[in-house]
Design a protein around this motif. Structure first.
Motif, mmCIF file in Angstrom:
data_model
loop_
_atom_site.group_PDB
_atom_site.id
_atom_site.type_symbol
_atom_site.label_atom_id
_atom_site.label_comp_id
_atom_site.label_asym_id
_atom_site.label_seq_id
_atom_site.Cartn_x
_atom_site.Cartn_y
_atom_site.Cartn_z
ATOM 1 N N GLU A 1 -15.324 11.289 26.581
ATOM 2 C CA GLU A 1 -15.822 10.008 26.052
ATOM 3 C C GLU A 1 -14.961 9.169 25.153
ATOM 4 N N TYR A 2 -14.056 9.732 24.068
ATOM 5 C CA TYR A 2 -13.286 8.745 23.158
ATOM 6 C C TYR A 2 -11.836 8.962 23.562
ATOM 7 N N GLY A 3 -11.300 9.865 24.067
ATOM 8 C CA GLY A 3 -9.969 10.076 24.319
ATOM 9 C C GLY A 3 -9.200 11.139 23.056
ATOM 10 N N ALA A 4 -8.329 11.672 23.519
ATOM 11 C CA ALA A 4 -7.758 12.738 22.609
ATOM 12 C C ALA A 4 -7.303 12.192 21.064
ATOM 13 N N ASP A 5 -6.822 10.864 21.220
ATOM 14 C CA ASP A 5 -6.269 10.136 19.922
ATOM 15 C C ASP A 5 -7.322 10.308 19.018
ATOM 16 N N ILE A 6 -8.988 10.127 19.494
ATOM 17 C CA ILE A 6 -9.901 10.258 18.559
ATOM 18 C C ILE A 6 -10.077 11.551 17.756
ATOM 19 N N LEU A 7 -9.940 12.529 18.767
ATOM 20 C CA LEU A 7 -9.885 13.920 18.286
ATOM 21 C C LEU A 7 -8.610 14.193 17.295
ATOM 22 N N ARG A 8 -7.538 13.924 17.676
ATOM 23 C CA ARG A 8 -6.445 13.920 16.714
ATOM 24 C C ARG A 8 -6.725 13.209 15.273
ATOM 25 N N GLY B 1 -11.888 25.051 17.787
ATOM 26 C CA GLY B 1 -10.972 25.437 16.778
ATOM 27 C C GLY B 1 -9.515 25.357 17.448
ATOM 28 N N HIS B 2 -9.531 25.798 18.861
ATOM 29 C CA HIS B 2 -8.154 25.693 19.312
ATOM 30 C C HIS B 2 -7.493 24.310 19.278
ATOM 31 N N ALA B 3 -8.372 23.309 19.454
ATOM 32 C CA ALA B 3 -7.712 21.854 19.283
ATOM 33 C C ALA B 3 -7.398 21.695 18.001
ATOM 34 N N LEU B 4 -8.089 21.921 17.017
ATOM 35 C CA LEU B 4 -7.813 21.690 15.443
ATOM 36 C C LEU B 4 -6.508 22.143 15.226
ATOM 37 N N ASN B 5 -6.336 23.644 15.701
ATOM 38 C CA ASN B 5 -4.816 24.542 15.386
ATOM 39 C C ASN B 5 -3.634 23.826 15.984
ATOM 40 N N LEU C 1 -4.202 17.297 24.987
ATOM 41 C CA LEU C 1 -4.336 16.942 23.316
ATOM 42 C C LEU C 1 -3.351 16.249 22.850
ATOM 43 N N GLY C 2 -2.152 15.933 23.692
ATOM 44 C CA GLY C 2 -1.033 15.285 23.478
ATOM 45 C C GLY C 2 -0.106 16.215 22.697
ATOM 46 N N VAL C 3 -0.181 17.531 22.798
ATOM 47 C CA VAL C 3 0.745 18.466 22.072
ATOM 48 C C VAL C 3 2.196 18.469 22.737
ATOM 49 N N THR C 4 3.174 18.237 21.913
ATOM 50 C CA THR C 4 4.544 18.238 22.597
ATOM 51 C C THR C 4 4.884 19.719 22.401
ATOM 52 N N GLY C 5 5.918 20.286 23.372
ATOM 53 C CA GLY C 5 6.546 21.697 23.089
ATOM 54 C C GLY C 5 7.195 21.897 24.471
ATOM 55 N N ASN C 6 7.666 23.202 24.378
ATOM 56 C CA ASN C 6 8.319 23.435 25.540
ATOM 57 C C ASN C 6 7.403 24.162 26.714
ATOM 58 N N ILE D 1 -3.388 20.787 17.318
ATOM 59 C CA ILE D 1 -3.098 19.570 16.729
ATOM 60 C C ILE D 1 -2.565 19.374 15.515
ATOM 61 N N LEU D 2 -2.916 20.195 14.531
ATOM 62 C CA LEU D 2 -2.247 20.257 13.116
ATOM 63 C C LEU D 2 -0.692 20.728 13.558
#
Length: 975
Positions: free
Chosen positions: A672-679, A76-80, A156-161, A82-83
């Motif tokens: 297993e897949y990489g963060a881009d697959i989750l995204r 759920g954290h990842a979904l949030n 997860l590839g999330v950008t930010g400060n 990534i969105l």
């Protein structure tokens, strides 16, 4: 005549095959960390902020709802996150200065509970530890998990400060939270009241609605008789008559002070005229019940049927209002007169005849409806239940008995009350009921409603702050903000929060805990909460408190002598008591708009975020508390937009649970897949409803990724060596290329609109269909021959490569917010410079002149005709008549209008055949056709001639040119 190919040269080296270092296999789990390191090294986030300032870009601020710093991330954290990242990145690439400051909730029960668990494991008691030392342990615990979660979010590839996030436990944040609280002190909305609140006997504190979960629970149910002792009509007193109530909380019976009835409900007087052998009912006794429920009540008491009960007459609302009952424990042995009072019958709109008896046992100290009845009719409050969930020690008969034990299990109180009711003859029936019941979100133990002095913010009181633009009370301002100032995604979120705000009671701010920002206020000794001078309201004192918190943090409140330090010289410290409750943690997070949006340089100039984004549960959590808090201190909502997403479920639609073994950890997917697959899973899902995830779903996502990656690899490979000198003007291009540019122009508008309304599923579906259908299955399939075999200077090849370049710049930027790692890989495969990154680019402007609806309509028909041809060839291929479409030269029968469309179009090239004939004569019987494409039929014909050794087309002229075994086109390309 066939050419002699005995000594034909090997032309493989002369074909312009794709050249790219972009690998077929992504290797995302291994390669993604390298891109993360690279982004940190070249400082992409900071460079974008500098660019935003330099270019004067309009800011876009997504304010981060703070997760708790107390464990590893779940899906759920990842979904949030990534969105949120989709939005921040897409808004940036649309031309905004998209700022994102991640934050953490650091105070509150979840962290305090973890430290208490550690204490209990060591046999220690939290109450024996210095409060400042305990708070410092909580702070250290939170700091450790912040570091862990930060790295997990970044992965997860999330950008930010990430270098400077906000923390609710930072000294400045604690100072601002205290200051925001003191604004409620000053605007007249804060008061201390005694009313029932959700209480956890295990954690010994009040809980907010957002901290409550509902789980199945089995409760005792009892039907209790209250004897009528006075009535307007002697009919109800000549023979013993009882009003029967029903409750699932027997422990509240000692606190009963009234019975509520429904004025619109039909009631009857019933008499017991018989009983079975195993019944304790008294023949001749009379009972008053709601007619609709009477049969069910008598069935529960084993008295169902005409042999046992008869109805005597109606009982009107006026009759009930004139009645007075006795408490069932009146005069009980050992009761010491505790219950020797009258119990009035009172009309209540909350009473229904859906279940029970039509009468509601009313204990004002243990339920909101009951409390409201108490306020309306002046019923007394009781203080029989202690913080640990036990009766007060001096309560007759039940003193010291626990309702709930410290472990959250049922104590003896319920059974003791039931036995005492049976002893007094008041128990009419009993049973058990499994139902949804409130539990603490932290301890998972059941809760009770308990009357206790707490601090509240009145949401209907006119505020003394001069901010009346959107209303004079918190409720008015909140409802006006919801209706007029906020855009909701999806729109159903508006209705949900509106109904909650519209019906909610006053806000309980106080918690009886240690880890949090204290309620920074003082009360006058000897004064009552209703006195005007009960609360010290002094701006100079408030300023001293804020300055102390800014310098030393909220711990200073607990240091001996602090009261004297801040009150001295202003008022007499001896005349005031210091409050030591801590603020509801939702007040902390609700205040973040002040110390993040308002106070930070990378916040929002007006202190209002463009967007808040969280799960649907936050309508009663962060969205809600932020709305209430800001309406009290800013006069309006702290956000212009609210987006809500659903929860994550397993593949079967079941809620994830460690006990069920159906959880999906983000790190497992990444490994297993990489963060881009989750995204990509997030992008392919409809986030407005609950999302499913599991092994099979992820396999499907990975397959979609593979197909898209192949498209991108083909594009890259055929752009090798492309320069501006090759470019072809649109007007000179073949119609096929012009059609692709038209599609790009169409998509540009759709992608921009989709990102603007946060429709990531729609954006990706359009781009995926375009890439795999329009491009891979059509355009690339057709132009592969030209790209591989045409001479470098050939117009058709140059036009194709010009279009590929346009595709490259748009697909990489369109997809970059979603597939952050893969698009960086694609970009760097072509532009490998150290300072290069697709994430430093904007989505390029696409010329409106590329739009050509007339051409698009024409090519829609051409593609339909092509489908019939490829369908006819597939039949021949399946029958092994041909091995490849280049072995065919079919005859296509069309109407005159279609034939006109095909004039000037190299239709054989489009159908990937060596030749083709388009005729307008009627098709012979048996010609291949598709029902959905009218007026088209195809007759197979084999191509005549020899196979070109370079391009593999079957043509009559092969072998008649200077280069052996090739066609005219290839002979020219070879020079």
């Amino acid at each position: 005549m066939c050419a002699d190919t005995t000594n034909t040269p090997d032309y493989r080296s002369t074909v312009f095959l794709p050249e790219t270092e972009f690998p077929m296999r992504a290797g995302l789990p291994q390669r993604e960390p390298e891109w993360l390191d690279r982004w940190a090294r070249i400082g992409i986030y900071d460079r974008l902020r500098e660019r935003g300032r330099a270019e004067g870009r309009a800011p876009f601020v997504l304010h981060d709802g703070p997760p708790y710093a107390n464990g590893h991330l779940h899906i759920g954290h990842a979904l949030n996150k990534i969105l949120k990242d989709f939005i921040v990145r897409s808004q940036q690439m649309l031309g905004r200065d998209a700022r994102y400051v991640p934050g953490w909730d650091c105070h509150g029960l979840p962290i305090e509970w973890k430290i208490e668990e550690q204490y209990r494991a060591k046999g220690l008691n939290k109450d024996d530890v210095d409060v400042v030392a305990f708070r410092q342990e909580c702070r250290k615990f939170a700091e450790g998990w912040i570091d862990v979660q930060r790295e997990e979010f970044k992965r997860l590839g999330v950008t930010g400060n990430w270098a400077d996030p906000y923390l609710t436990m930072d000294y400045h944040a604690e100072a601002v939270i205290a200051d925001e609280f003191m604004k409620f002190v000053m605007n007249g909305s804060l008061y201390q009241g005694s009313k029932p609140v959700m209480w956890s006997p295990v954690e010994k504190t009040a809980l907010a609605e957002a901290e409550v979960e509902y789980h199945d629970h089995t409760s005792h149910t009892i039907w209790v008789k209250f004897p009528v002792v006075a009535a307007g009509d002697a009919l109800f007193t000549r023979t013993r008559t009882d009003v029967v109530i029903w409750t699932t909380t027997p422990w509240t019976i000692p606190q009963n002070r009234a019975i509520s009835f429904g004025p619109e409900i039909g009631y009857g007087l019933y008499e017991i005229i018989g009983r079975p052998a195993d019944s304790t009912a008294t023949i001749g006794q009379r009972l008053i019940l709601a007619d609709k429920l009477a049969e069910a009540v008598f069935t529960q008491a084993k008295l169902s049927g005409p042999d046992f009960v008869r109805r005597l007459c109606d009982v009107a609302a006026g009759d009930l209002a004139a009645m007075v009952c006795a408490h069932p424990f009146r005069g009980v042995e050992g009761g010491a007169g505790e219950w020797d009072f009258d119990v009035p019958l009172l009309p209540g709109d909350h009473v229904t005849d859906d279940a029970g008896t039509g009468f509601v046992h009313t204990a004002p100290s243990h339920g909101d409806d009951d409390y409201q009845m108490g306020l309306k009719f002046g019923l007394p409050m009781t203080y029989n239940v202690e913080p640990d969930g036990s009766y007060r020690a001096d309560l007759p008969l039940f003193g010291g008995q626990a309702i709930l034990t410290p472990e959250g299990k049922e104590g003896p109180a319920n059974v003791s009350v039931i036995k005492q009711l049976a002893y007094t003859g008041a128990l009419f029936a009993k049973g058990k009921l499994k139902h949804s019941y409130p539990h603490s979100w932290r301890s998972k133990a059941p809760l009770i409603y308990r009357n206790t002095p707490q601090w509240f913010v009145a949401i209907d009181r006119v505020l003394e702050d001069g901010m009346s633009t959107h209303g004079e009370t918190i409720r008015q301002r909140a409802l006006n903000s919801i209706n007029q100032l906020v855009e909701w995604t999806p729109v159903t979120g508006r209705n949900r929060l509106h109904s909650m705000i519209e019906a909610r009671p006053d806000w309980v701010l106080s918690r009886q805990r240690a880890w949090g920002v204290p309620l920074t206020c003082f009360v006058k000794k000897g004064a009552r909460p209703t006195d005007a001078d009960y609360l010290l309201r002094n701006g100079e004192v408030n300023a001293r408190i804020k300055a102390a918190f800014e310098a030393e943090g909220a711990d200073v409140w607990y240091v001996e002598g602090f009261k004297e330090r801040v009150l001295g010289g202003i008022v007499d410290p001896a005349g005031y008591d210091q409050v030591f409750d801590v603020l509801d943690v939702w007040f902390d997070s609700g205040s973040t708009h002040a110390f993040v949006l308002r106070d930070r340089a990378d916040g929002a100039a007006d202190g209002i975020a463009d967007l808040y984004l969280e799960g649907t549960d936050q309508h009663r959590g962060w969205f809600h508390s932020s709305m209430l808090q800001a309406c009290g201190t800013k006069g309006r909502a702290p956000y212009r937009g609210v987006l809500t997403h659903g929860f994550t479920l397993d593949e079967k639609g079941m809620k994830m649970s460690k006990s069920l073994g159906n959880t999906v950890a983000p790190q497992e997917v990444i490994d297993e897949y990489g963060a881009d697959i989750l995204r990509l899973w997030v992008a392919q899902s409809d986030y407005t409803i609950d999302l499913r995830i599991g092994k099979e779903i992820l396999k499907g996502v990975a397959d979609s990724y593979r197909r898209l990656r192949n498209t991108l690899r083909f594009m890259l490979g055929n752009l090798a060596g492309f320069t501006d000198a090759e470019r072809v003007d649109v007007a000179e291009m073949p119609e096929l290329e012009q059609w692709v540019l038209h599609r790009l122009a169409e998509l540009d508008g759709e992608v921009r609109a989709g990102y603007a309304r946060y429709d990531f599923q729609g954006v990706f579906q359009k781009l995926f269909t375009f890439a795999t259908t329009d491009l891979s299955a059509v355009y690339f399939d057709i132009r592969k021959d030209s790209l591989y075999c045409d001479a470098p200077g050939a117009l058709r090849r140059r036009a194709a490569r010009t279009v590929l370049d346009a595709l490259f710049h748009r697909l990489t930027t369109w997809l970059a917010p979603i597939l952050v790692f893969t698009m960086e890989d694609v970009w760097l495969s072509r532009f490998p410079g150290e300072g290069e990154s697709v994430h430093l680019r904007d989505i390029p402007e696409t010329p409106g002149a590329w739009l050509n609806p007339a051409l698009a309509a024409k090519w829609e028909r051409i593609r339909a005709v092509r489908r019939v041809v490829t369908g006819a060839l597939e039949v021949q291929r399946t029958a092994k008549v041909i091995g490849a479409s280049l072995e065919a030269a079919p005859v296509v029968h069309v109407d005159a209008a279609t034939a006109a469309l095909l004039e000037g179009v190299d239709f054989a090239d489009l159908c990937i055949t060596s030749d083709i004939a388009v005729v307008t004569v009627p098709a012979p019987e048996g010609a291949f056709a598709l029902a959905e494409v009218e007026g088209v039929a195809v007759v197979f014909r084999a191509a005549e001639g020899a196979k070109c050794e370079r391009c593999w087309q079957v043509l009559p002229d092969v072998g008649t040119h200077s280069h052996a075994g090739v066609c005219a086109r290839c002979d020219e390309a070879l020079g």
